[in-house]
Write an enzyme that holds these catalytic residues in place. Structure first.
Site, PDB file in Angstrom:
ATOM      1  N   TYR A  55    -117.317 -20.264  -7.661  1.00 36.92           N
ATOM      2  CA  TYR A  55    -117.509 -19.059  -6.859  1.00 36.92           C
ATOM      3  C   TYR A  55    -117.219 -17.798  -7.678  1.00 36.92           C
ATOM      4  O   TYR A  55    -116.085 -17.538  -8.064  1.00 36.92           O
ATOM      5  CB  TYR A  55    -116.624 -19.084  -5.621  1.00 36.92           C
ATOM      6  N   HIS A 126    -116.616 -31.133  -6.982  1.00 40.39           N
ATOM      7  CA  HIS A 126    -117.543 -30.256  -6.267  1.00 40.39           C
ATOM      8  C   HIS A 126    -118.916 -30.894  -6.085  1.00 40.39           C
ATOM      9  O   HIS A 126    -119.554 -30.734  -5.045  1.00 40.39           O
ATOM     10  CB  HIS A 126    -117.661 -28.930  -7.020  1.00 40.39           C
ATOM     11  N   SER A 205    -119.932 -24.089   5.902  1.00 37.42           N
ATOM     12  CA  SER A 205    -121.066 -23.456   6.590  1.00 37.42           C
ATOM     13  C   SER A 205    -121.153 -23.894   8.050  1.00 37.42           C
ATOM     14  O   SER A 205    -122.235 -24.246   8.543  1.00 37.42           O
ATOM     15  CB  SER A 205    -122.391 -23.743   5.861  1.00 37.42           C
ATOM     16  N   PRO A 206    -120.029 -23.871   8.774  1.00 40.59           N
ATOM     17  CA  PRO A 206    -120.041 -24.325  10.170  1.00 40.59           C
ATOM     18  C   PRO A 206    -120.802 -23.383  11.090  1.00 40.59           C
ATOM     19  O   PRO A 206    -121.136 -23.758  12.216  1.00 40.59           O
ATOM     20  CB  PRO A 206    -118.558 -24.361  10.534  1.00 40.59           C
TER      21      PRO A 206
END
Length: 334
Positions: A55, A126, A205-206
């Site tokens: 990120y 990841h 990403s809910p």
């Protein structure tokens, strides 16, 4: 804040995905705004903070480390290795998936330095680097546990079969994969695999990358570098079709007595006790809105209605483009 369990850690039922404070959805917020968001989450009772070497190519870990270092004992800190930015001979930093043991050791050392901590509570692979047996990658992570640099191990975007292979080498504490009303892939096998081995399922990403918040109505407004642009569901024609599903869902949230975002998060919390959603935001009001989802109570009939309104049966487009689909190991619907 309600709590849930991830391995030996008791965490807030809703954590914070920190990615978009540095990466992915257009121009990130200023360092000052990002710091306010992180501290507001902490003050509101969030104890699970999720970052990664990828990120911002390290910038997000540096941000999280700098802001939360003084509060380290109050939080469960999660990061990820095996996918990071690597500077090429041309000087350009590019994303590289590398699950070799030597790469994971290097990733972890870099993350520890950026985070300003001696140990990472939950360290994920990841992506499974498919040229490297997952047993080798997890073996390297288990070495990091024995060295005291990592407390527990997680996996991201993997199948039930890969989870079982990895768990045979070292206990897997959590599996992180996209999961929301419009992405149901974990229901094929991964949710049950996690339950069977006693692992938490961390849902990223809910809110369907803002779709389920009813705030993104025109994909033409997305920044040129926004990671949603190449995703098929956000292609203009597909997204227009998906927007047709949204208004009945928004009306239903109103009937329930909550916002569309809160309905999406409450649905996840009600699905199973081992699910921990980690929504991300750059907005203080949206942060509080997300956290208040833990107060929303849903009946079985309301759960079923939410699933009927938006789901695998009517969402248009796969979640990833072909290249990204090939990089993950999650099961797909036919």
């Amino acid at each position: 804040m309600q709590t849930r369990t991830i391995g030996p850690f008791t965490v807030s039922a809703i954590g914070l995905g920190c990615m978009n404070l540095s990466h992915a959805y257009g121009v990130p917020p200023s360092p000052e705004q990002a710091e306010r968001l992180l501290l507001a989450a902490l003050d509101a009772g969030v104890t699970l903070f999720d970052t990664a070497a990828l990120y911002g190519f390290g910038a997000n870990e540096e941000l999280v480390g700098r802001v939360l270092k003084a509060h380290r004992s109050r939080i469960t800190l999660a990061s990820k290795g095996g996918m990071a930015g690597v500077r090429g001979e041309d000087g350009v930093v590019r994303r590289v998936i590398d699950g070799r043991p030597e790469a994971l050791r290097r990733n972890c050392e870099d993350s520890l330095r950026r985070l300003g901590t001696d140990v990472i509570d939950l360290y994920y692979l990841h992506r499974w680097h498919k040229e490297v047996p997952v047993e080798d990658s997890v073996g390297a992570l288990s070495d990091l546990v024995r060295a005291g640099k990592v407390r527990t191990i997680g996996l991201s975007e993997v199948s039930a079969a890969t989870i079982r292979k990895a768990h045979a080498v070292h206990p897997i504490t959590a599996v992180q994969t996209e999961y929301s009303l419009w992405t149901r892939n974990p229901e094929i096998a991964v949710l049950e695999a996690c339950r069977a081995i006693g692992a938490a399922f961390v849902a990223f990403s809910p809110l369907a990358r803002a779709y389920l918040t009813d705030t993104l109505h025109d994909v033409a407004t997305l920044d040129a570098k926004d990671i949603r642009r190449p995703m098929p569901r956000f292609a203009p024609q597909n997204y227009a079709a998906n927007l047709q599903l949204l208004q009945p869902y928004v009306a239903f949230a109103r009937e329930v007595g909550c916002t569309p975002a809160q309905l999406a998060l409450a649905w996840l919390l009600h699905k199973a006790p081992h699910i921990v959603p980690i929504p991300g935001t750059t907005n203080l009001a949206h942060l509080q809105e997300d956290l208040d989802a833990a107060k929303v109570q849903l009946t079985p009939a309301q759960m079923a209605q939410a699933e009927a309104l938006i789901g695998q049966h009517n969402v248009v487009g796969p979640r990833y483009a072909p290249q990204a689909t090939g990089e993950v190991d999650t099961e797909n619907f036919a």
